[in-house]
Motif scaffolding. Structure first.
Motif, mmCIF file in Angstrom:
data_model
loop_
_atom_site.group_PDB
_atom_site.id
_atom_site.type_symbol
_atom_site.label_atom_id
_atom_site.label_comp_id
_atom_site.label_asym_id
_atom_site.label_seq_id
_atom_site.Cartn_x
_atom_site.Cartn_y
_atom_site.Cartn_z
ATOM 1 N N THR A 53 9.799 -3.086 58.971
ATOM 2 C CA THR A 53 10.088 -2.722 57.579
ATOM 3 C C THR A 53 8.862 -2.497 56.968
ATOM 4 O O THR A 53 8.916 -1.678 56.191
ATOM 5 C CB THR A 53 10.864 -4.090 57.222
ATOM 6 O OG1 THR A 53 11.851 -4.287 58.082
ATOM 7 C CG2 THR A 53 11.208 -3.906 55.665
ATOM 8 N N ILE B 220 9.922 -12.601 51.682
ATOM 9 C CA ILE B 220 11.133 -11.706 51.927
ATOM 10 C C ILE B 220 12.082 -11.163 51.148
ATOM 11 O O ILE B 220 12.390 -10.018 51.059
ATOM 12 C CB ILE B 220 11.714 -12.100 53.397
ATOM 13 C CG1 ILE B 220 12.776 -10.990 54.118
ATOM 14 C CG2 ILE B 220 12.657 -13.093 53.072
ATOM 15 C CD1 ILE B 220 11.885 -9.831 54.426
ATOM 16 N N LEU B 221 12.207 -12.332 50.208
ATOM 17 C CA LEU B 221 13.170 -11.912 48.958
ATOM 18 C C LEU B 221 12.847 -10.741 47.930
ATOM 19 O O LEU B 221 13.207 -9.882 47.473
ATOM 20 C CB LEU B 221 13.400 -13.158 48.185
ATOM 21 C CG LEU B 221 14.353 -13.052 47.001
ATOM 22 C CD1 LEU B 221 15.642 -12.413 47.427
ATOM 23 C CD2 LEU B 221 14.412 -14.433 46.189
ATOM 24 N N VAL C 122 12.957 -7.482 49.627
ATOM 25 C CA VAL C 122 14.249 -6.818 49.689
ATOM 26 C C VAL C 122 14.537 -6.339 48.238
ATOM 27 O O VAL C 122 14.983 -5.103 48.096
ATOM 28 C CB VAL C 122 15.287 -7.900 50.041
ATOM 29 C CG1 VAL C 122 16.612 -7.291 49.562
ATOM 30 C CG2 VAL C 122 15.162 -8.220 51.301
ATOM 31 N N ALA D 192 12.525 -3.030 47.637
ATOM 32 C CA ALA D 192 13.225 -1.999 48.418
ATOM 33 C C ALA D 192 14.269 -1.292 47.749
ATOM 34 O O ALA D 192 14.209 -0.235 47.686
ATOM 35 C CB ALA D 192 13.329 -2.402 49.986
ATOM 36 N N ALA D 193 15.205 -2.111 47.355
ATOM 37 C CA ALA D 193 16.110 -1.704 46.568
ATOM 38 C C ALA D 193 15.874 -0.894 45.353
ATOM 39 O O ALA D 193 16.442 0.053 44.857
ATOM 40 C CB ALA D 193 17.061 -2.966 46.061
ATOM 41 N N GLU E 203 14.836 1.729 54.551
ATOM 42 C CA GLU E 203 13.869 0.609 54.213
ATOM 43 C C GLU E 203 14.615 -0.670 53.842
ATOM 44 O O GLU E 203 14.399 -1.713 54.397
ATOM 45 C CB GLU E 203 12.698 0.986 53.664
ATOM 46 C CG GLU E 203 11.602 -0.313 53.388
ATOM 47 C CD GLU E 203 10.618 0.032 52.539
ATOM 48 O OE1 GLU E 203 9.975 -0.815 52.487
ATOM 49 O OE2 GLU E 203 10.790 1.005 51.718
ATOM 50 N N ALA E 204 15.717 -0.415 53.038
ATOM 51 C CA ALA E 204 16.142 -1.564 52.303
ATOM 52 C C ALA E 204 17.207 -2.194 53.313
ATOM 53 O O ALA E 204 17.346 -3.270 53.318
ATOM 54 C CB ALA E 204 17.299 -0.916 51.174
ATOM 55 N N ALA F 96 15.168 -4.365 55.754
ATOM 56 C CA ALA F 96 14.618 -5.543 54.710
ATOM 57 C C ALA F 96 15.902 -6.526 54.558
ATOM 58 O O ALA F 96 15.501 -7.739 54.864
ATOM 59 C CB ALA F 96 14.330 -4.972 53.287
ATOM 60 N N MET F 97 17.075 -6.035 54.538
ATOM 61 C CA MET F 97 18.191 -7.068 54.666
ATOM 62 C C MET F 97 18.121 -7.733 55.773
ATOM 63 O O MET F 97 18.807 -8.937 55.978
ATOM 64 C CB MET F 97 19.505 -6.535 54.177
ATOM 65 C CG MET F 97 19.306 -5.698 52.703
ATOM 66 S SD MET F 97 19.428 -7.029 51.492
ATOM 67 C CE MET F 97 21.291 -7.507 51.663
ATOM 68 N N PHE G 9 15.425 -10.228 56.176
ATOM 69 C CA PHE G 9 15.881 -11.274 55.283
ATOM 70 C C PHE G 9 16.824 -12.275 56.027
ATOM 71 O O PHE G 9 16.760 -13.705 55.808
ATOM 72 C CB PHE G 9 16.565 -10.601 53.933
ATOM 73 C CG PHE G 9 16.911 -11.654 52.925
ATOM 74 C CD1 PHE G 9 15.976 -11.977 52.103
ATOM 75 C CD2 PHE G 9 18.283 -12.247 52.856
ATOM 76 C CE1 PHE G 9 16.592 -13.145 50.992
ATOM 77 C CE2 PHE G 9 18.615 -12.909 52.110
ATOM 78 C CZ PHE G 9 17.947 -13.546 50.971
#
Length: 522
Positions: free
Chosen positions: A19, A80-81, A84, A87-88, A169-170, A173-174, A177
């Motif tokens: 990621t 990590i939050l 995310v 990334a969004a 990537e989003a 990342a989830m 997460f």
């Protein structure tokens, strides 16, 4: 730890590395395609890379102390939050201005990801294997992003341009997460280690590193001596770093131990890491750029990316199997051998060279990277731990500076060298292009033949043929320039290999000649 649970930790580590690596490389590997979707020029699009690097090259330094004071679990969850969320945010970018802002924040939230990937790789391993096996696998993970970014990009760009890239990537990342929130890390004891002067020092350190990274990234595109603001950036960077050094030299408990950082042993380690990082730029800023100069895109370089990925993983696995205390010099010699051979093979390229002719050389160079870094980092950490736990932070600064800033320096130096040598070779080639030469006249006539049915004016037809011949001369000059780059890297690697071999030979002779310790009389 049960095997299935250990496997989940390893998978989470790979997800975190992938990621973070894709977030950094999706832009770098696809700038020509992305600048079109954002309506930016080549020079403007390079600011996307600079905006990411500006906070990223230094933030990990202060995050080490933040993690020690506020706890690893909280650090992991918030880190990590944040990733995310940013990334969004990429999915809502529609122009260059918003892209720059998002890339800046992406560089911030990516900083915790690399350390989290290390922790998740080391967590299930016994203590005896963390420094050898764990470090090798964790550093191998960091090499996955660049080739995979080139593999997945063509399809994603067809789906949705910029948004298609960052939808992947989003999603990753989830998944990371979920892994972080499901699999807790063993938290070391908290300690109050932050001091208000740490933040003052870090601000100046961040300004110095950030401006240097930005200047190195965009410098060769605006050209070093034609943009006065580049000089101002580097001057401000030097001033900021000087202030940080002065603050740290006059503290009882410094944030960074400047005296240790400037010791002979540390400077030697930094020089070795910087030289090798520069040599590894042969792959990212050399081979790929060479094929782009020949007109190839990522679609035609897919198999080469697979070969590089396989070579890096093979080198990492081999390093994990053989890395033990005392074997570092042998692994470094093997890595330098691979670099020397691979770069020399690339230096024989012509304008007819295609990716399949560089499979062996690029696999060797990829393996060299994963063979060199783990022993170097292990030796540096052992050296820092011998001085005390507080020196780990200072070593991390050395490692990050040589890898992050070293990568930017390598790209800038190689790109500048290519530009300089291309002008040199162009001038040498153009000298021999004269219309009175029958061979040249025949070549112009052949090239202009394609326009014979649409252009009836003889002078215009000759002008088109001359323009096409000029393009071919420029392409040939670029081929010769990249060959010069590959040859320089091969020579530097060979010289480094010879120096290392001589150094080891001298140490071996010294051990044989030194008298054996006498047993005590008692």
């Amino acid at each position: 730890m049960p095997a299935y649970r250990a496997a989940l930790y390893f998978i989470t580590s790979v997800l975190l590395s992938l990621t973070q690596g894709l977030g950094m490389n999706l832009i770098t590997a696809n700038l020509p395609q992305i600048q079109g979707s954002l309506g930016a020029t080549t020079n403007e699009s390079m600011w996307l890379v600079a905006a990411y690097l500006a906070p990223n090259v230094s933030l990990s330094v202060i995050l080490i102390k933040v993690r020690n004071q506020y706890g690893l679990r909280r650090f992991a969850e918030l880190g990590i939050l944040g990733f995310v969320l940013v990334a969004a945010m990429h999915l809502f970018v529609s122009d260059m201005q918003s892209a720059l802002i998002v890339r800046f924040f992406s560089g911030i939230v990516a900083s915790p990801m690399s350390s989290l990937a290390f922790f998740y790789m080391l967590e299930p391993l016994p203590q005896a294997k963390k420094l050898g096996l764990g470090l090798s696998l964790a550093l191998t993970n960091t090499t996955l992003g660049a080739p995979i970014a080139r593999l997945v990009a063509p399809g994603l760009l067809e789906i949705g341009q910029w948004h298609g890239l960052y939808l992947l990537e989003a999603g990753l990342a989830m998944m990371a997460f979920a892994g972080v929130y499901t699999l807790p890390l063993t938290a070391p004891p908290r300690a109050k280690v932050l001091h208000w002067l740490d933040f003052v020092s870090y601000i100046f350190l961040a300004i110095g590193f950030g401006l240097t990274a930005m200047g190195l990234t965009v410098g060769r595109f605006y050209w070093w001596f034609e943009a006065p603001w580049l000089g101002a950036m580097f001057a401000c960077a030097i001033a900021a770093l000087t202030v940080a050094v002065l603050i740290e030299l006059n503290r009882e408990s410094p944030f960074l131990d400047i005296r240790w950082l400037t010791s002979k042993q540390t400077l030697h380690l930094a020089g070795v890491l910087l030289l090798f990082r520069f040599a590894l730029s042969e792959q990212t800023s050399g081979a790929y750029a060479f094929f782009q100069a020949l007109g190839l895109q990522n679609e035609q370089l897919g198999t080469l990316a697979w070969v590089i990925l396989a070579g890096g993983m093979a080198g990492g696995v081999a390093c994990a199997a053989f890395l033990k205390p005392g074997r570092e010099p042998l692994l470094h010699m093997l890595a330098l051998c691979f670099l020397t051979i691979g770069a020399y093979m690339d230096s024989q390229a012509t304008n007819l060279t295609r990716p399949e002719e560089m499979y062996v050389s690029q696999a060797l160079i990829a393996a060299a990277g994963t063979l060199f870094l783990p022993p170097a980092m292990a030796a540096g950490m052992v050296s820092a731990l011998q001085k005390g736990p507080n020196y780990i932070l200072s070593f991390i600064v050395v490692f990050l500076a040589t890898q992050s800033l070293g990568g930017a320096l390598g790209s800038a130096a190689l790109g500048t060298f290519v530009t300089w040598r291309e002008k040199f070779h162009s001038a040498a080639l153009v000298e021999h292009i004269t219309l009175t030469n029958p061979v040249v006249a025949q070549r112009i006539s052949q090239l202009s033949g394609a326009y014979g049915r649409v252009l009836t004016d003889k002078s215009l037809l000759n002008a088109e043929g001359l323009a096409l011949l000029s393009q071919q001369a420029t392409k040939e000059a670029y081929v010769l320039a990249y060959n010069d780059v590959f040859l320089v890297i091969s020579v530097l690697s060979g010289v480094a290999l010879a120096i290392l071999a001589i150094h080891l030979a001298i140490l071996s002779i010294g051990r044989r000649l030194s008298p054996a310790p006498q047993p005590s009389a008692g």
